[in-house]
Design a protein around this motif. Structure first.
Motif, mmCIF file in Angstrom:
data_model
loop_
_atom_site.group_PDB
_atom_site.id
_atom_site.type_symbol
_atom_site.label_atom_id
_atom_site.label_comp_id
_atom_site.label_asym_id
_atom_site.label_seq_id
_atom_site.Cartn_x
_atom_site.Cartn_y
_atom_site.Cartn_z
ATOM 1 N N SER A 1 45.775 38.059 50.215
ATOM 2 C CA SER A 1 44.402 37.526 50.758
ATOM 3 C C SER A 1 43.588 37.069 49.586
ATOM 4 N N GLY A 2 42.858 36.066 49.852
ATOM 5 C CA GLY A 2 41.799 35.317 48.946
ATOM 6 C C GLY A 2 40.662 35.131 49.515
ATOM 7 N N ALA A 3 39.499 35.259 48.798
ATOM 8 C CA ALA A 3 38.307 34.945 49.463
ATOM 9 C C ALA A 3 37.513 34.404 48.123
ATOM 10 N N ALA A 4 36.672 33.268 48.467
ATOM 11 C CA ALA A 4 35.904 32.353 47.505
ATOM 12 C C ALA A 4 34.607 32.872 47.099
ATOM 13 N N THR A 5 34.018 33.843 47.739
ATOM 14 C CA THR A 5 32.557 33.952 48.251
ATOM 15 C C THR A 5 32.279 35.244 47.782
ATOM 16 N N LEU A 6 32.481 35.950 46.764
ATOM 17 C CA LEU A 6 31.468 37.163 46.098
ATOM 18 C C LEU A 6 30.284 36.509 45.596
ATOM 19 N N PRO A 7 29.373 37.205 45.736
ATOM 20 C CA PRO A 7 27.957 36.899 45.191
ATOM 21 C C PRO A 7 28.014 36.676 43.919
ATOM 22 N N ASP A 8 27.371 35.724 43.080
ATOM 23 C CA ASP A 8 27.524 35.630 41.851
ATOM 24 C C ASP A 8 26.968 36.762 41.060
ATOM 25 N N GLY A 9 27.679 37.162 39.929
ATOM 26 C CA GLY A 9 27.276 38.406 39.221
ATOM 27 C C GLY A 9 28.312 39.530 39.367
ATOM 28 N N ASN A 10 29.057 39.314 40.869
ATOM 29 C CA ASN A 10 30.180 40.432 41.222
ATOM 30 C C ASN A 10 31.174 40.046 40.047
ATOM 31 N N PRO A 11 32.013 41.189 39.894
ATOM 32 C CA PRO A 11 33.140 41.001 39.163
ATOM 33 C C PRO A 11 34.274 40.670 39.769
ATOM 34 N N TYR A 12 35.173 39.905 39.172
ATOM 35 C CA TYR A 12 36.186 38.939 39.989
ATOM 36 C C TYR A 12 36.921 40.383 40.397
ATOM 37 N N GLN A 13 37.804 40.143 41.753
ATOM 38 C CA GLN A 13 38.755 41.394 42.233
ATOM 39 C C GLN A 13 40.085 40.627 42.383
ATOM 40 N N VAL A 14 40.898 41.459 41.588
ATOM 41 C CA VAL A 14 42.467 41.279 41.710
ATOM 42 C C VAL A 14 42.981 42.563 41.706
ATOM 43 N N ASP A 15 43.420 42.678 43.186
ATOM 44 C CA ASP A 15 44.213 44.006 43.501
ATOM 45 C C ASP A 15 45.416 43.829 44.002
ATOM 46 N N ILE A 16 46.429 44.418 42.954
ATOM 47 C CA ILE A 16 47.795 44.258 43.348
ATOM 48 C C ILE A 16 48.471 45.651 43.469
ATOM 49 N N ARG A 17 49.117 45.825 44.607
ATOM 50 C CA ARG A 17 49.752 47.215 44.811
ATOM 51 C C ARG A 17 51.319 47.027 45.140
ATOM 52 N N GLU B 1 38.804 44.950 39.044
ATOM 53 C CA GLU B 1 37.573 45.291 39.566
ATOM 54 C C GLU B 1 36.894 46.626 39.100
ATOM 55 N N ARG B 2 37.847 47.498 39.427
ATOM 56 C CA ARG B 2 37.343 48.849 38.998
ATOM 57 C C ARG B 2 38.123 49.352 38.022
ATOM 58 N N GLU B 3 39.100 48.685 37.276
ATOM 59 C CA GLU B 3 39.763 48.928 36.293
ATOM 60 C C GLU B 3 40.569 50.152 36.515
ATOM 61 N N ARG B 4 41.692 49.858 37.199
ATOM 62 C CA ARG B 4 42.640 50.932 37.664
ATOM 63 C C ARG B 4 43.995 50.543 37.345
ATOM 64 N N VAL B 5 44.897 51.264 36.523
ATOM 65 C CA VAL B 5 46.273 51.217 36.589
ATOM 66 C C VAL B 5 46.823 52.282 36.764
ATOM 67 N N SER B 6 47.430 52.731 37.945
ATOM 68 C CA SER B 6 48.159 54.004 38.173
ATOM 69 C C SER B 6 49.582 53.482 38.699
ATOM 70 N N LEU B 7 50.544 54.424 38.003
ATOM 71 C CA LEU B 7 51.908 54.387 38.580
ATOM 72 C C LEU B 7 52.414 55.859 38.803
ATOM 73 N N HIS B 8 52.493 55.884 40.099
ATOM 74 C CA HIS B 8 52.742 57.600 40.496
ATOM 75 C C HIS B 8 54.176 57.597 41.176
ATOM 76 N N ARG B 9 55.090 58.259 40.673
ATOM 77 C CA ARG B 9 56.643 58.399 41.226
ATOM 78 C C ARG B 9 56.685 59.460 42.229
ATOM 79 N N TYR B 10 57.831 59.232 42.920
ATOM 80 C CA TYR B 10 58.059 60.308 44.105
ATOM 81 C C TYR B 10 58.590 61.628 43.255
ATOM 82 N N ASP B 11 59.153 61.505 41.930
ATOM 83 C CA ASP B 11 59.560 62.497 41.410
ATOM 84 C C ASP B 11 58.478 63.517 40.651
#
Ligand SMILES: NC(=O)c1ccc[n+]([C@@H]2O[C@H](COP(=O)([O-])OP(=O)(O)OC[C@H]3O[C@@H](n4cnc5c(N)ncnc54)[C@H](O)[C@@H]3O)[C@@H](O)[C@H]2O)c1
Length: 363
Positions: free
Chosen positions: A246-262, A275-285
């Protein structure tokens, strides 16, 4: 190579003058040989950054004694300008989207491989330290086989794509010009959110995952603008993984860019959020990585890529996180997304013929 990198630049508009030229001008190992553009500000740009010459004729620029060319022109000019430089054996930094059509993207990748030159597309997020760390975790195989992905991006860019393009100068300013509306808002020249911004999130996904899209069903909407402001797609990747974009061009000015990849694999899941500075890698083990990231570290910047381009040429680095193959995979997806959307959302093949370059990569 030894000595200074002799650089030419084509495109001397908002982005080149606010981001790339100050970086190159500050480096002792770069010689700014010449600049090419068509705007009235060209002479002022030459003087501001100390280029040796200025011309409106790209061939005249290429006739100078150069090692490399930086291409920051409107999207539809990137392919012919990059071909002309690569065919002369020059290294190229080519702005995103590196081309508008899949065949052109793979054509560049093939030429780069044949000529043995460096090619870098300046996708800033691919060089952020916490994202490089995410790539290391994925490359170590902790996800197992990838089965599903989500790739979302949103930006405070309503003005850039549908209004006064100068609003973006509050984030990156240039002494000489703001972005030309024709570069960002013209359907015929590759304007719109997909080519303008989804190019970033998709190039990040392809670099992280090493996936390649095989088919896509997409819809876009314009919100009343001349170009797409909103993009939605369902993607199937080679090997069978399924994805949503998904992509959206219309965040209000001043809002941080969102790139969310799962990314969901057979052995674990990666969650990456700028946007909220997260990198998590969780394994089933039970093994888990939750990176410690400074607040604000996810904000967009494009400082490393132009520097890395010079470092690659100078032999000071071998790490290219946004090469011609990554860029072409992004181009072919967006090209097929826009064709699918124009046909009402029908399932559309992303790649048919496999280029020489792609065969080598997948062999
Ligand atoms: N990597 C990033 O994060 C990032 C950020 C912003 C922009 N960009 C990219 O940078 C590129 C330029 O964007 P911009 O906003 O600076 O555009 P702009 O409209 O401000 O500048 C375009 C420049 O191209 C020149 N030009 C146009 N036609 C030409 C021709 N025939 N020959 C030579 N020069 C010509 C113009 O004179 C102008 O200097 C685009 O590809 C854009 O997507 C990348």
């Amino acid at each position: 190579m030894s000595g200074r990198v002799r650089l030419g630049a084509v495109g001397a508009g908002w982005w080149a003058t606010s981001n790339h030229f100050p970086i190159f001008a500050a480096r002792e190992d770069v010689d700014l040989v010449g600049v090419c553009g068509i705007g009235p500000e060209l002479e002022a740009v030459r003087e501001q950054f100390g280029f040796g010459m200025a011309t409106t004729d790209y061939d005249e620029l290429l006739d100078q004694d150069l090692d490399a060319v930086v291409i920051s022109t409107p999207h539809d000019l990137h392919h012919p300008q990059a071909v002309a430089a690569i065919d002369r054996g020059l290294h190229v930094l080519v702005e995103k989207p590196v081309t508008l059509h899949a065949d052109q993207g793979w054509d560049l990748a093939d030429r780069v491989r044949e000529r043995g030159v460096h090619f870098l597309a300046p996708y800033g997020w691919n060089y952020k330290p916490f994202i490089v760390e995410a790539k290391r975790l994925v490359a170590a195989g902790h996800l197992g086989e990838i089965q599903h992905v989500l790739c979302h991006m949103a930006s405070p860019t309503r003005g850039l794509f549908a209004g006064d393009t100068n609003h973006i100068r509050s984030l990156w300013d240039s002494k000489t010009s703001g972005p030309e509306p024709s570069t960002w808002q013209s359907p015929a020249r590759g304007g719109g959110y997909a080519h303008g911004q989804v190019t970033h999130s998709s190039a990040l996904l392809f670099w992280l995952s090493e996936l390649r899209a095989s088919s896509v069903m997409a819809k876009v909407s314009t919100g009343g603008a001349a170009v797409d402001l909103f993009d939605a797609a369902v993607i199937t990747f080679d090997g069978g993984a399924l994805g949503s974009l998904s992509g959206a061009a219309t965040l209000p000015d001043g809002n941080p860019y969102q790139v969310d990849i799962r990314i969901f694999g057979t052995e674990g899941v990666l969650l990456l959020d700028t946007e909220r500075e997260r990198v998590s890698l969780h394994r089933y083990d039970g093994t888990r990585w939750d990176l410690d990231i400074e607040p604000g570290a996810g904000a967009y910047e494009c400082i490393v890529p132009p520097n890395r381009f010079i470092d690659l040429i100078a032999g000071a680095s071998t790490e290219n996180n946004s090469d011609a193959v990554v860029a072409a995979r992004s181009v072919e997806l967006i090209d097929a997304m826009l064709r699918s959307a124009a046909d009402g959302g029908v399932e559309t093949t992303v790649h048919g013929e496999t280029s020489v370059n792609q065969k080598e990569k997948t062999a």
